[in-house]
Design a protein around this motif. Structure first.
Motif, PDB file in Angstrom:
ATOM      1  N   GLY A 264       1.279  13.979  -4.613  1.00 48.94           N
ATOM      2  CA  GLY A 264       0.016  14.303  -3.964  1.00 48.94           C
ATOM      3  C   GLY A 264      -0.416  13.304  -2.918  1.00 48.94           C
ATOM      4  N   ASP A 265       0.288  12.172  -2.805  1.00 47.78           N
ATOM      5  CA  ASP A 265      -0.049  11.186  -1.779  1.00 47.78           C
ATOM      6  C   ASP A 265       0.229  11.745  -0.382  1.00 47.78           C
ATOM      7  N   VAL A 266      -0.431  11.149   0.607  1.00 47.36           N
ATOM      8  CA  VAL A 266      -0.171  11.499   1.998  1.00 47.36           C
ATOM      9  C   VAL A 266       1.298  11.211   2.314  1.00 47.36           C
ATOM     10  N   ASP A 267       1.960  12.118   3.026  1.00 48.40           N
ATOM     11  CA  ASP A 267       3.373  11.924   3.338  1.00 48.40           C
ATOM     12  C   ASP A 267       3.570  10.663   4.185  1.00 48.40           C
ATOM     13  N   HIS A 268       4.754  10.064   4.086  1.00 44.75           N
ATOM     14  CA  HIS A 268       4.943   8.746   4.694  1.00 44.75           C
ATOM     15  C   HIS A 268       4.951   8.801   6.218  1.00 44.75           C
ATOM     16  N   TYR A 269       5.281   9.943   6.812  1.00 43.97           N
ATOM     17  CA  TYR A 269       5.248  10.040   8.276  1.00 43.97           C
ATOM     18  C   TYR A 269       3.819   9.865   8.785  1.00 43.97           C
TER      19      TYR A 269
ATOM     20  N   LEU B  60       2.198  -6.349   6.774  1.00 42.54           N
ATOM     21  CA  LEU B  60       1.860  -5.042   6.214  1.00 42.54           C
ATOM     22  C   LEU B  60       3.173  -4.436   5.731  1.00 42.54           C
ATOM     23  N   HIS B  61       3.305  -4.241   4.419  1.00 40.81           N
ATOM     24  CA  HIS B  61       4.596  -3.853   3.833  1.00 40.81           C
ATOM     25  C   HIS B  61       4.420  -2.599   2.970  1.00 40.81           C
ATOM     26  N   PRO B  62       4.105  -1.468   3.606  1.00 40.56           N
ATOM     27  CA  PRO B  62       3.814  -0.253   2.844  1.00 40.56           C
ATOM     28  C   PRO B  62       5.064   0.388   2.264  1.00 40.56           C
ATOM     29  N   VAL B  63       4.877   1.106   1.166  1.00 40.39           N
ATOM     30  CA  VAL B  63       5.956   1.851   0.520  1.00 40.39           C
ATOM     31  C   VAL B  63       6.148   3.185   1.227  1.00 40.39           C
TER      32      VAL B  63
ATOM     33  N   ARG C  73       1.353   8.467   7.110  1.00 45.96           N
ATOM     34  CA  ARG C  73       0.883   7.125   6.762  1.00 45.96           C
ATOM     35  C   ARG C  73       1.377   6.083   7.757  1.00 45.96           C
ATOM     36  N   VAL C  74       2.637   6.181   8.153  1.00 50.09           N
ATOM     37  CA  VAL C  74       3.174   5.172   9.077  1.00 50.09           C
ATOM     38  C   VAL C  74       2.478   5.279  10.432  1.00 50.09           C
ATOM     39  N   ARG C  75       2.209   6.489  10.879  1.00 56.78           N
ATOM     40  CA  ARG C  75       1.456   6.612  12.133  1.00 56.78           C
ATOM     41  C   ARG C  75       0.078   5.968  12.001  1.00 56.78           C
ATOM     42  N   CYS C  76      -0.542   6.102  10.830  1.00 57.02           N
ATOM     43  CA  CYS C  76      -1.835   5.438  10.596  1.00 57.02           C
ATOM     44  C   CYS C  76      -1.673   3.923  10.582  1.00 57.02           C
ATOM     45  N   TYR C  77      -0.588   3.407   9.969  1.00 55.42           N
ATOM     46  CA  TYR C  77      -0.366   1.960   9.954  1.00 55.42           C
ATOM     47  C   TYR C  77      -0.185   1.435  11.373  1.00 55.42           C
ATOM     48  N   GLU C  78       0.515   2.186  12.192  1.00 48.85           N
ATOM     49  CA  GLU C  78       0.744   1.745  13.576  1.00 48.85           C
ATOM     50  C   GLU C  78      -0.572   1.666  14.337  1.00 48.85           C
ATOM     51  N   HIS C  79      -1.476   2.604  14.065  1.00 49.08           N
ATOM     52  CA  HIS C  79      -2.802   2.516  14.686  1.00 49.08           C
ATOM     53  C   HIS C  79      -3.566   1.307  14.151  1.00 49.08           C
ATOM     54  N   ALA C  80      -3.521   1.102  12.820  1.00 56.96           N
ATOM     55  CA  ALA C  80      -4.246  -0.017  12.217  1.00 56.96           C
ATOM     56  C   ALA C  80      -3.721  -1.356  12.706  1.00 56.96           C
ATOM     57  N   LEU C  81      -2.432  -1.413  12.995  1.00 54.86           N
ATOM     58  CA  LEU C  81      -1.806  -2.672  13.431  1.00 54.86           C
ATOM     59  C   LEU C  81      -2.478  -3.221  14.683  1.00 54.86           C
ATOM     60  N   HIS C  82      -2.988  -2.332  15.528  1.00 56.28           N
ATOM     61  CA  HIS C  82      -3.645  -2.777  16.760  1.00 56.28           C
ATOM     62  C   HIS C  82      -4.986  -3.446  16.492  1.00 56.28           C
ATOM     63  N   ARG C  83      -5.483  -3.343  15.275  1.00 52.41           N
ATOM     64  CA  ARG C  83      -6.758  -3.968  14.921  1.00 52.41           C
ATOM     65  C   ARG C  83      -6.582  -5.426  14.481  1.00 52.41           C
ATOM     66  N   PHE C  84      -5.348  -5.879  14.377  1.00 51.49           N
ATOM     67  CA  PHE C  84      -5.059  -7.250  13.952  1.00 51.49           C
ATOM     68  C   PHE C  84      -4.604  -8.086  15.151  1.00 51.49           C
ATOM     69  N   PRO C  85      -4.728  -9.418  15.044  1.00 47.34           N
ATOM     70  CA  PRO C  85      -4.180 -10.276  16.097  1.00 47.34           C
ATOM     71  C   PRO C  85      -2.678 -10.035  16.252  1.00 47.34           C
ATOM     72  N   GLU C  86      -2.241  -9.821  17.487  1.00 48.63           N
ATOM     73  CA  GLU C  86      -0.863  -9.386  17.736  1.00 48.63           C
ATOM     74  C   GLU C  86       0.170 -10.398  17.272  1.00 48.63           C
ATOM     75  N   GLN C  87      -0.104 -11.686  17.418  1.00 45.28           N
ATOM     76  CA  GLN C  87       0.899 -12.710  17.136  1.00 45.28           C
ATOM     77  C   GLN C  87       0.966 -13.138  15.674  1.00 45.28           C
TER      78      GLN C  87
ATOM     79  N   THR D 276       0.832  -1.195   0.000  1.00 44.90           N
ATOM     80  CA  THR D 276       0.000   0.000   0.000  1.00 44.90           C
ATOM     81  C   THR D 276       0.864   1.241   0.000  1.00 44.90           C
ATOM     82  N   ARG D 277       0.329   2.313  -0.587  1.00 47.40           N
ATOM     83  CA  ARG D 277       0.975   3.621  -0.528  1.00 47.40           C
ATOM     84  C   ARG D 277       0.027   4.643   0.095  1.00 47.40           C
ATOM     85  N   ASN D 278      -1.112   4.151   0.616  1.00 46.63           N
ATOM     86  CA  ASN D 278      -2.127   5.017   1.214  1.00 46.63           C
ATOM     87  C   ASN D 278      -2.334   4.640   2.674  1.00 46.63           C
ATOM     88  N   PRO D 279      -2.930   5.523   3.474  1.00 44.51           N
ATOM     89  CA  PRO D 279      -3.307   5.132   4.834  1.00 44.51           C
ATOM     90  C   PRO D 279      -4.266   3.952   4.803  1.00 44.51           C
ATOM     91  N   MET D 280      -4.241   3.137   5.848  1.00 44.21           N
ATOM     92  CA  MET D 280      -5.153   1.990   5.923  1.00 44.21           C
ATOM     93  C   MET D 280      -6.437   2.391   6.626  1.00 44.21           C
TER      94      MET D 280
END
Length: 564
Positions: A226-231, A216-219, A233-247, A191-195
């Motif tokens: 014009g895409d959202v800056d990666h800083y 999750l292997h984002p670019v 996006r990564v903060r959004c990925y870190e939030h989304a990560l908590h929605r998945f099973p941790e292990q 992905t190159r977009n927020p999740m």
């Protein structure tokens, strides 16, 4: 050195196994942002089996057949583009230094070949179009040097990253992490977009379907302008990560410079994920597509990427998981693949364009679309337009009235208050920022690029920049627009006062000197002014007062949402 693991086959590592004595080489090349991304992934093995930038034979076969000379499937040309002057200064067989923008030595390159590329052929083969609305074609035509060189690399220093270091894995490190966790089957999500909720649902289903762990292997390298800056996006990925099973799920960042090449890019992404040790790869609809061409037609077919992956997945050594777009079904209160929707069901979705509009205008973003913590991150980065920085970019002939309007607008915006306002007038910049430049096309472009860079810094920091250069060339104005729109707003105003009026106003006598041949390459006389095709505002100062015209500009800024 070759590393053999159960994950993804042979992985190349191009870093020196033992430090060599530092010997200063004759020539150094400073890598662009894209070249630095490519170099990093060549050195760490993400682009295995490549051992460096392609030679001319590999390049040509990749263009026409998507294969290297040894018949290995490889869809994307990877070359080092340099200026013709630099290329002429080096010899075949010579080693050169590759450095980043700060001067850090990244690698040595032994040059084996040098050639001038036919960019039209490359555009047709790689992107399937010569339309410059395609960001890859635009980069090829306007930011890629004419001469390509190829050769093997020897890594010296990995490019330094100071951000999100806990989530930056090389292919070798990620393979070892999979072994440590006991992960045998791993499905990667590109992905190159927020999740948002649809992405979480899609990836969770894909992992279940493959009975695999999820990466999750984002670019976080170069993506679409014009895409959202990666800083953010990564903060959004870190939030989304908590929605998945941790292990069963992990996050790793990929410093890739995307080309947005649709089907070819999908194959490329799959090869990269195989090299990182993944067994499966999610390919959705319109994978790596830039959208529409300049006529509004989709550049790639909806399922072109999936079809090409089907054709080659056995040879690639990584399995594709094809997925439809996920949409919210109101009656079910859940997401479902678009091809599973019943005729009487109500579907809800928000496009990227609609999401940006809602952020820009401060409108509600519903909970069914994304998570509250991700909305918070996006609003921090993209406040409503009236709180954003923006640039007003005047362009027009000398004597058209740009400077007068810019100064009048400066005073009016300072009168309104609330944000700092800076004026970057052409003559002022020439005196304080570009005093060493002449008036050749190259120097005029450089002057406008400098203005754009300063304006982008002002805009990024929520200020207002007013620019008033002649800026006669379309390509340079486009470059400035892209630079500034990545961090805020950009309003282009064409001051379209006729040439005859501009000459009549000529207090410095420049037009008369140009007519007499005393000044060469003068815009509007013996050098063209390329008029903007679709400016935000087009003005003629022939019969209107500055006060009246500035009111029109303020009304336009208000209509665009930039005024509180």
């Amino acid at each position: 050195m070759q590393l053999i693991t159960p994950y993804g086959g042979t992985l190349k590592n191009l870093y020196q196994t033992s430090p060599e004595p530092m010997v200063a080489l004759r020539h150094s090349w400073v890598l662009s942002a894209r070249q630095l991304c490519d170099t990093e992934l060549l050195l760490n093995g993400a682009f295995s089996p490549l051992s460096g930038f392609m030679n001319e034979d590999d390049y040509n076969r990749v263009l026409h057949e998507m294969r290297l000379m040894d018949h290995t499937l490889w869809p994307m040309p990877l070359t080092l583009d340099v200026t013709s002057e630099f290329a002429a200064s080096i010899e075949i067989g010579e080693s050169i230094e590759l450095r980043n923008a700060e001067g850090l030595l990244i690698a040595h390159m032994k040059v084996s070949t040098r050639w001038v590329a036919d960019k039209k052929i490359e555009a047709d083969c790689v992107y399937g179009t010569q339309d410059q609305a395609h960001p890859g074609v635009d980069h090829l035509y306007h930011r890629t040097n004419e001469t390509y060189i190829g050769g093997t690399l020897s890594g010296v220093t990995p490019p330094p990253h100071y951000d999100f270091r806990q989530s930056r894995y090389t292919p070798e490190q990620l393979r070892n992490e999979f072994i440590r966790r006991g992960w045998q089957r791993v499905v990667a999500f590109q992905t190159r977009n927020p999740m948002h909720r649809a992405h979480v649902e899609l990836t969770f289903r894909a992992a279940q379907q493959a009975e695999a762990n999820l990466l999750l292997h984002p670019v976080v390298g170069m993506t679409k302008p014009g895409d959202v800056d990666h800083y953010t996006r990564v903060r959004c990925y870190e939030h989304a990560l908590h929605r998945f099973p941790e292990q069963t799920t992990m996050l790793s960042l990929l410093p890739l410079a995307m080309r947005m090449a649709g089907p070819r890019e999908a194959l490329w992404h799959a090869i990269i994920r195989r090299n990182y040790g993944c067994s499966h790869f999610i390919v959705g609809r319109d994978h790596a597509s830039p959208g529409c061409d300049s006529l509004g037609n989709e550049i790639y077919g909806t399922y072109d990427a999936q079809d090409l992956m089907y054709k080659h997945q056995e040879e690639l050594g990584i399995h594709m998981i094809p997925f439809q777009a996920m949409v919210y079904v109101e009656e079910r209160s859940e997401y479902a693949p678009s091809d599973e929707i019943l005729p009487d069901e109500t579907v809800r979705s928000i496009s990227g364009t609609e999401l940006r509009r809602r952020l820009r205008e401060g409108l509600d973003i519903p909970d069914w679309f994304t998570y509250p913590e991700i909305v918070t991150e996006l609003r921090r980065t993209y406040p409503p337009r009236y709180a954003q920085g923006f640039t007003v970019f005047f362009t027009g002939l000398s004597g058209s009235g740009k400077s007068t309007l810019a100064n009048a607008l400066l005073v009016k915006l300072m009168e309104v208050g609330g944000r700092p306002v800076s004026l970057l007038d052409g003559d002022i910049v020439r005196t304080h920022l570009s005093s060493e430049l002449g008036f050749s096309k190259e120097h005029r472009d450089l002057n406008v690029s400098r203005i754009g860079f300063v304006a982008s810094e002002i805009t990024k920091n929520r200020g207002i920049a007013i620019c008033a250069p002649i800026a006669p060339y379309t390509a340079t104005r486009r470059e400035v627009r892209q630079m500034i729109e990545a961090v805020g707003g950009f309003v282009e105003i064409h001051v379209a006062t006729p040439l005859s009026i501009c000459e009549a106003r000529d207090r410095k006598g420049l037009y008369a000197k140009a007519r007499a041949g005393l000044i060469k390459d003068f815009t509007g006389i013996d050098d063209p002014y390329e008029e903007p095709e679709s400016p935000d505002l087009k003005l003629d100062t022939t019969d209107a007062s500055p006060e009246a015209i500035v009111q029109l500009i303020l009304l336009k800024l208000e209509a665009l949402g930039y005024m509180p």
